[in-house]
Write a protein that holds these residues in place. Structure first.
Motif, PDB file in Angstrom:
ATOM      1  N   THR A 139      15.210   5.593  -9.482  1.00 34.38           N
ATOM      2  CA  THR A 139      14.834   5.703  -8.030  1.00 34.38           C
ATOM      3  C   THR A 139      14.109   5.491  -7.075  1.00 34.38           C
ATOM      4  O   THR A 139      14.461   4.865  -5.858  1.00 34.38           O
ATOM      5  CB  THR A 139      15.092   7.046  -7.686  1.00 34.38           C
ATOM      6  N   LEU A 140      12.489   5.920  -7.738  1.00 31.12           N
ATOM      7  CA  LEU A 140      11.388   5.464  -6.959  1.00 31.12           C
ATOM      8  C   LEU A 140      11.311   3.668  -6.077  1.00 31.12           C
ATOM      9  O   LEU A 140      11.329   3.198  -4.966  1.00 31.12           O
ATOM     10  CB  LEU A 140      10.025   5.437  -7.511  1.00 31.12           C
ATOM     11  N   HIS A 141      12.217   2.693  -7.330  1.00 30.95           N
ATOM     12  CA  HIS A 141      11.932   1.825  -7.143  1.00 30.95           C
ATOM     13  C   HIS A 141      12.749   1.446  -6.676  1.00 30.95           C
ATOM     14  O   HIS A 141      13.376  -0.100  -5.376  1.00 30.95           O
ATOM     15  CB  HIS A 141      11.983   1.283  -8.672  1.00 30.95           C
ATOM     16  N   ALA A 142      13.865   1.826  -6.878  1.00 30.20           N
ATOM     17  CA  ALA A 142      15.246   1.286  -5.764  1.00 30.20           C
ATOM     18  C   ALA A 142      15.152   1.237  -3.703  1.00 30.20           C
ATOM     19  O   ALA A 142      15.364   0.720  -3.342  1.00 30.20           O
ATOM     20  CB  ALA A 142      16.551   2.528  -6.336  1.00 30.20           C
ATOM     21  N   MET A 143      14.511   3.255  -4.268  1.00 27.66           N
ATOM     22  CA  MET A 143      14.134   3.192  -2.104  1.00 27.66           C
ATOM     23  C   MET A 143      12.957   1.918  -1.858  1.00 27.66           C
ATOM     24  O   MET A 143      13.531   1.535  -0.326  1.00 27.66           O
ATOM     25  CB  MET A 143      13.581   4.169  -2.163  1.00 27.66           C
ATOM     26  N   MET A 144      12.058   1.213  -2.933  1.00 30.20           N
ATOM     27  CA  MET A 144      11.814  -0.063  -2.418  1.00 30.20           C
ATOM     28  C   MET A 144      12.562  -0.524  -2.480  1.00 30.20           C
ATOM     29  O   MET A 144      12.358  -2.017  -1.225  1.00 30.20           O
ATOM     30  CB  MET A 144      10.366   0.020  -3.020  1.00 30.20           C
ATOM     31  N   MET A 145      13.414  -1.646  -2.816  1.00 32.86           N
ATOM     32  CA  MET A 145      14.510  -2.418  -2.639  1.00 32.86           C
ATOM     33  C   MET A 145      15.295  -2.531  -1.774  1.00 32.86           C
ATOM     34  O   MET A 145      15.486  -3.543  -1.822  1.00 32.86           O
ATOM     35  CB  MET A 145      15.186  -2.787  -4.549  1.00 32.86           C
ATOM     36  N   THR A 146      15.349  -1.328  -1.334  1.00 38.14           N
ATOM     37  CA  THR A 146      16.269  -0.484  -0.294  1.00 38.14           C
ATOM     38  C   THR A 146      15.945  -0.421   1.301  1.00 38.14           C
ATOM     39  O   THR A 146      16.744  -0.426   2.114  1.00 38.14           O
ATOM     40  CB  THR A 146      17.745  -0.440  -0.501  1.00 38.14           C
ATOM     41  N   SER A 147      14.576  -0.932   1.765  1.00 43.27           N
ATOM     42  CA  SER A 147      13.899  -1.005   2.865  1.00 43.27           C
ATOM     43  C   SER A 147      13.847  -1.530   3.044  1.00 43.27           C
ATOM     44  O   SER A 147      14.550  -3.153   2.563  1.00 43.27           O
ATOM     45  CB  SER A 147      12.327  -0.184   2.311  1.00 43.27           C
ATOM     46  N   SER A 184       0.587  -1.231  -0.062  1.00 31.95           N
ATOM     47  CA  SER A 184       0.435  -0.176   0.150  1.00 31.95           C
ATOM     48  C   SER A 184       0.656   1.550  -0.103  1.00 31.95           C
ATOM     49  O   SER A 184       2.191   1.517   0.187  1.00 31.95           O
ATOM     50  CB  SER A 184      -1.095   0.194   1.392  1.00 31.95           C
ATOM     51  N   SER A 185       0.415   2.456   0.042  1.00 29.81           N
ATOM     52  CA  SER A 185       1.163   3.714  -0.609  1.00 29.81           C
ATOM     53  C   SER A 185       1.701   3.978   1.193  1.00 29.81           C
ATOM     54  O   SER A 185       2.480   4.624   1.010  1.00 29.81           O
ATOM     55  CB  SER A 185      -0.185   4.645  -1.356  1.00 29.81           C
ATOM     56  N   THR A 186       0.449   3.513   1.772  1.00 27.74           N
ATOM     57  CA  THR A 186       0.656   4.471   3.548  1.00 27.74           C
ATOM     58  C   THR A 186       1.946   3.023   4.093  1.00 27.74           C
ATOM     59  O   THR A 186       3.308   3.892   4.340  1.00 27.74           O
ATOM     60  CB  THR A 186      -0.504   3.718   4.257  1.00 27.74           C
ATOM     61  N   LEU A 187       2.189   2.087   3.634  1.00 27.26           N
ATOM     62  CA  LEU A 187       2.892   1.355   4.332  1.00 27.26           C
ATOM     63  C   LEU A 187       4.430   2.019   2.975  1.00 27.26           C
ATOM     64  O   LEU A 187       5.727   2.217   4.027  1.00 27.26           O
ATOM     65  CB  LEU A 187       2.628   0.352   3.512  1.00 27.26           C
ATOM     66  N   MET A 235       9.762   4.905   4.480  1.00 22.27           N
ATOM     67  CA  MET A 235      11.297   5.969   4.053  1.00 22.27           C
ATOM     68  C   MET A 235      11.887   6.416   6.038  1.00 22.27           C
ATOM     69  O   MET A 235      12.761   7.153   5.307  1.00 22.27           O
ATOM     70  CB  MET A 235      10.539   7.086   3.705  1.00 22.27           C
ATOM     71  N   ASN A 236      10.918   5.637   6.254  1.00 27.72           N
ATOM     72  CA  ASN A 236      11.281   6.690   8.344  1.00 27.72           C
ATOM     73  C   ASN A 236      12.700   6.072   8.773  1.00 27.72           C
ATOM     74  O   ASN A 236      12.364   4.196   8.626  1.00 27.72           O
ATOM     75  CB  ASN A 236      10.016   6.649   8.871  1.00 27.72           C
ATOM     76  N   PRO A 260      10.881  -4.031   5.430  1.00 35.76           N
ATOM     77  CA  PRO A 260      11.060  -5.091   4.681  1.00 35.76           C
ATOM     78  C   PRO A 260      11.271  -4.297   3.313  1.00 35.76           C
ATOM     79  O   PRO A 260      11.337  -3.004   3.380  1.00 35.76           O
ATOM     80  CB  PRO A 260       9.721  -5.769   4.438  1.00 35.76           C
ATOM     81  N   TYR A 261      11.773  -5.291   2.319  1.00 34.92           N
ATOM     82  CA  TYR A 261      12.435  -4.571   0.980  1.00 34.92           C
ATOM     83  C   TYR A 261      11.000  -5.374   0.130  1.00 34.92           C
ATOM     84  O   TYR A 261      10.615  -6.114   0.067  1.00 34.92           O
ATOM     85  CB  TYR A 261      13.701  -5.291   0.318  1.00 34.92           C
ATOM     86  N   PHE A 262      10.218  -4.834  -1.140  1.00 33.74           N
ATOM     87  CA  PHE A 262       9.304  -4.795  -2.569  1.00 33.74           C
ATOM     88  C   PHE A 262      10.624  -4.828  -3.404  1.00 33.74           C
ATOM     89  O   PHE A 262      11.261  -3.751  -4.044  1.00 33.74           O
ATOM     90  CB  PHE A 262       8.428  -4.078  -2.198  1.00 33.74           C
TER      91      PHE A 262
END
Length: 360
Positions: A271-279, A221-224, A229-230, A281-283
């Motif tokens: 970059t948006l997807h890189a942020m998700m891949m390096t969070s 979800s967008s919220t998650l 990013m925190n 949990p990661y996605f």
């Protein structure tokens, strides 16, 4: 303006019942908003193209009632009662009650429909929440007939943001910025503003073809996604990058430099997807076909010298952006070489639009 400027004083008119209909578009961010603070405040500024035909139409029926301690509303999506949307609307009403104190004085019936398939990767929360915010503003304008038009638009964007952050960029067109940025006149964290700086002819009627690689529900979800990013190890650098890319795009819009536009927009998407891949949990939100399309776009540009480029939201589907003067060649390429990578060959052709409009 501050948040307090959107708290109304006493209303001068009495409205017993009625209905209003607004049609509001989705938008596609060029510089991405990813990460937020309390009360839907963005962690970084963003800018988007408002779309034209991907839109939500919402009719709000309202009937005066005895004031209650709770909100009273029913919601219908494409003709059917939609209880699953109820928590989102309840939360929205709770967030905006301070700014719309009449909400508990009315019972509401909300009828809404999309011009695009639900869960198709188009930002339906942006079009949906902005359309609802505009309907509520129309009711408030009936209660306060002297309300200035500029205030109406700004408050609609402010309210839409409290429903879905990106919804604040769907009220106006063609380019809308959201989030404080030194280089953009009037920019604010509280609402979106129409981009009023110089825009080159190259970007007039810019085209957006959306390839539906995966029409399933969002993996995250967008919220998650924003919450991830925190504490993200690269968050601060990312927020700085967004400011720098906005500066770059401001220059690009002025000069019409399509190559620099492509470089900035595609970098933002990745970059948006890189942020998700390096969070944590990661996605991994891209699908194999997403990557196939991206590589085909690279090859097409190299082969033809044309200016087709991609951007992505937080999902697998691909928005292909290109100038109107290159529409025929770009669409031919999309239809002959890329549709094989779309779920059931589905895609949507759209372009930059003017923003929301009230329907009779």
């Amino acid at each position: 303006m501050t948040e307090k400027d959107f708290i109304p004083k006493e209303y001068s008119a009495v409205v017993e019942e009625g209905k209003v209909t607004w049609q509001s578009p989705s938008n596609i961010a060029l510089v991405k908003y990813w990460g937020k603070k309390e009360n839907q405040i963005p962690a970084n500024p963003s800018i988007s193209f408002t779309l034209d035909s991907c839109q939500t139409t919402t009719t709000l029926h309202f009937q005066k009632r005895e004031k209650s301690d709770s909100f009273e509303f029913e919601l219908f999506f494409e003709g059917e009662r939609k209880e699953s949307f109820r928590p989102k609307i309840q939360k929205f009403f709770e967030r905006i009650e301070e700014y719309m104190p009449f909400l508990k004085d009315y019972s509401f019936k909300i009828e809404t429909s999309n011009s695009f398939p639900h869960s198709s990767g188009i930002a339906s929360s942006a079009s949906g929440m902005s359309a609802l915010a505009l309907c509520l503003m129309s009711l408030e304008k009936k209660l306060d007939p002297t309300m200035p038009e500029e205030y109406f638009t700004r408050k609609a964007s402010f309210l839409a943001r409290l429903g879905s952050g990106s919804a604040c960029r769907s009220i106006e067109g063609e380019l809308v910025a959201w989030g404080e940025h030194n280089g953009i006149l009037g920019s604010s964290d509280l609402y979106g503003v129409k981009y009023t700086h110089q825009v080159h002819e190259n970007f007039k009627n810019y085209q957006d073809t959306i390839l539906m690689v995966d029409k399933g529900e969002k993996q995250v979800s967008s919220t998650l996604g924003h919450d991830l990013m925190n504490g993200h190890p690269f968050a601060e650098k990312r927020f700085q990058q967004a400011h720098e890319n906005l500066d770059l795009l401001k220059e690009v819009f002025e000069t019409g430099d399509l190559s620099a536009f492509i470089k900035t927009v595609e970098s933002e998407a990745l970059t948006l997807h890189a942020m998700m891949m390096t969070s944590q949990p990661y996605f991994l939100l891209m699908k194999p076909n997403t990557l196939e399309i991206i590589n085909k776009v690279f090859d097409f540009r190299e082969r033809t010298g044309l200016h087709l480029c991609f951007t992505l939201d937080a999902g697998a589907n691909v928005h292909l952006l290109y100038p109107e003067k290159e529409k025929k060649e770009s669409l031919d390429f999309i239809q002959t070489e890329l549709l094989q990578y779309c779920q059931n060959g589905q895609y949507i052709t759209d372009k930059v639009g003017k923003g929301a409009k009230q329907l009779a």
